[in-house]
Design a protein around this motif. Sequence first.
Motif, PDB file in Angstrom:
ATOM      1  N   ILE A  69      -0.516  -3.026  -7.441  1.00 53.02           N
ATOM      2  CA  ILE A  69       0.314  -4.218  -7.179  1.00 53.02           C
ATOM      3  C   ILE A  69       0.061  -5.289  -8.240  1.00 53.02           C
ATOM      4  O   ILE A  69       0.996  -5.893  -8.763  1.00 53.02           O
ATOM      5  N   ARG A 100      -6.582 -12.102  -0.513  1.00 48.00           N
ATOM      6  CA  ARG A 100      -6.395 -10.997   0.439  1.00 48.00           C
ATOM      7  C   ARG A 100      -6.023 -11.549   1.806  1.00 48.00           C
ATOM      8  O   ARG A 100      -6.586 -12.534   2.265  1.00 48.00           O
ATOM      9  N   SER A 128      -7.659   1.453  -0.980  1.00 49.44           N
ATOM     10  CA  SER A 128      -7.132   0.074  -0.963  1.00 49.44           C
ATOM     11  C   SER A 128      -7.221  -0.570  -2.340  1.00 49.44           C
ATOM     12  O   SER A 128      -6.306  -1.254  -2.775  1.00 49.44           O
ATOM     13  N   SER A 142     -11.709   2.473   1.259  1.00 51.03           N
ATOM     14  CA  SER A 142     -12.015   1.321   0.401  1.00 51.03           C
ATOM     15  C   SER A 142     -11.433   1.536  -1.006  1.00 51.03           C
ATOM     16  O   SER A 142     -10.754   0.665  -1.558  1.00 51.03           O
ATOM     17  N   ARG A 167       2.760  -6.960 -10.810  1.00 46.40           N
ATOM     18  CA  ARG A 167       2.972  -8.411 -10.929  1.00 46.40           C
ATOM     19  C   ARG A 167       2.809  -8.870 -12.381  1.00 46.40           C
ATOM     20  O   ARG A 167       3.542  -9.712 -12.864  1.00 46.40           O
ATOM     21  N   ASP A 193     -13.788  -5.495   2.632  1.00 37.83           N
ATOM     22  CA  ASP A 193     -12.689  -4.667   2.196  1.00 37.83           C
ATOM     23  C   ASP A 193     -11.933  -4.089   3.392  1.00 37.83           C
ATOM     24  O   ASP A 193     -11.925  -2.894   3.623  1.00 37.83           O
ATOM     25  N   THR A 194     -11.313  -4.994   4.135  1.00 33.88           N
ATOM     26  CA  THR A 194     -10.676  -4.565   5.377  1.00 33.88           C
ATOM     27  C   THR A 194      -9.474  -3.677   5.116  1.00 33.88           C
ATOM     28  O   THR A 194      -8.904  -3.699   4.042  1.00 33.88           O
ATOM     29  N   GLU A 195      -9.106  -2.933   6.106  1.00 31.88           N
ATOM     30  CA  GLU A 195      -7.991  -1.991   5.952  1.00 31.88           C
ATOM     31  C   GLU A 195      -6.667  -2.731   5.757  1.00 31.88           C
ATOM     32  O   GLU A 195      -6.485  -3.830   6.259  1.00 31.88           O
ATOM     33  N   GLY A 196      -5.781  -2.092   5.050  1.00 29.63           N
ATOM     34  CA  GLY A 196      -4.418  -2.608   4.911  1.00 29.63           C
ATOM     35  C   GLY A 196      -4.283  -3.858   4.068  1.00 29.63           C
ATOM     36  O   GLY A 196      -3.355  -4.626   4.244  1.00 29.63           O
ATOM     37  N   ILE A 197      -5.214  -4.049   3.144  1.00 28.53           N
ATOM     38  CA  ILE A 197      -5.115  -5.223   2.271  1.00 28.53           C
ATOM     39  C   ILE A 197      -3.853  -5.112   1.429  1.00 28.53           C
ATOM     40  O   ILE A 197      -3.602  -4.112   0.783  1.00 28.53           O
ATOM     41  N   VAL A 198      -3.064  -6.152   1.430  1.00 27.84           N
ATOM     42  CA  VAL A 198      -1.871  -6.160   0.585  1.00 27.84           C
ATOM     43  C   VAL A 198      -1.790  -7.506  -0.128  1.00 27.84           C
ATOM     44  O   VAL A 198      -1.942  -8.546   0.486  1.00 27.84           O
ATOM     45  N   PHE A 199      -1.596  -7.444  -1.409  1.00 29.33           N
ATOM     46  CA  PHE A 199      -1.382  -8.672  -2.166  1.00 29.33           C
ATOM     47  C   PHE A 199       0.093  -9.010  -2.061  1.00 29.33           C
ATOM     48  O   PHE A 199       0.895  -8.598  -2.864  1.00 29.33           O
ATOM     49  N   GLU A 202      -4.211  -2.048  -4.499  1.00 28.67           N
ATOM     50  CA  GLU A 202      -4.218  -3.444  -4.977  1.00 28.67           C
ATOM     51  C   GLU A 202      -4.008  -3.517  -6.482  1.00 28.67           C
ATOM     52  O   GLU A 202      -3.227  -4.322  -6.977  1.00 28.67           O
TER      53      GLU A 202
END
Lengths: 191, 170
Positions: free
Chosen positions: B48, A190, B41, B38, B52, A118-124, B45
Amino acid sequence: MIEHNSMSDEQLIAEFQGGDERAFVELVDRYKDRLVNFVYRFLNDMTDAEDLVQDTFLKVYKKKHAYREIAKFSTWIYTIAGNLARSELRKRKRRKTYTMSDLSFDDNEFNPVDSDKDTEGIVFNSYAGEEIMKAIDALPEPFKSITILRDIQELSYEDISTILDIPMGTVKSRVNRARLKLQETLSYLRE
Amino acid sequence: MQNNECSYICEQFTEYQDQTLSMKIRSHVDAHLAICSSCQSRFQELDIILDRLHQLSPIMASPDFTEKLMHKAHQQSTESVWERFYQSPYSRIAGFAVAAGLVAAIGLNIWIEPIGPGSSNSNFTEKKINPTAVYANRPDSIGLGNDSLQLQPGKINSDGSVLKLVSDKK
Ligand SMILES: [Zn+2]
């Protein structure tokens, strides 16, 4: 005399029960796109989706007197379409062996993703419709139905509770679980 | 770090988004999100993904959908009238009635034919007679005097005659 297009769904079905076929046509025009959209998300095939929605309306046409004004017309017709779609899915599953065992989920438990991944800055960034559709398709029941009804069709919890015949609290918890499962399925995207 | 607390927070996502959590739980979630990247995020997600899903291009029914449907509906309703008839117990009764009718008609025809005109076996011949004569010959079997029973020739037959079967056998 009230015009058909200004009547409520329930007034229209009552008119149709009284023999006015134009009221039925008005209901078809109101619901055909919504239902094709709904069923398409289940079957992922436009021809099958249209056929199934036609069958849904034919059921309404033949069994018009089965409708009682205890439920909204919308939930009644969604229930018919949903049942037909689920039974079509079951038939398809019997016909072919799905290689989706690795995508099986457990209704009772949600395991959060490993924090290391769960790395930082995950953006879909680039969820194409097709990828989302595949992810929805991979969702097991009852999560698939609930995702389509709530997150695509944007129906109320109350309507979903009637359509799926489950308590409102269960609808809410399943909506949440379905979303988390969808997120897990899409985690491969991801960045 | 993912733990039971994170699981609990993720379970609140939908109600958090719908803003239906109690103030107490909402504050608890906010406090957790402030310190857990965590869960932060994951919430982002999920937002988002929902966007979508809402943006998926709508699927429309084909332009001739209603026309095709009504054609099928009318076809099926015509078929079902016959289906209902064939499947109903009345169809058997009707079948028997028609069969019985036919048998009766044939039987009646056999019975009537020998007495019909031109039949060689007939003991009877058809004669046109004067209605006045009928009246005159009529036995006063119902006990009424001749004066009280006036037969009008024109009312007996359209051509003013009466068809009477007279025995040829003497
Ligand atoms: Zn957390």
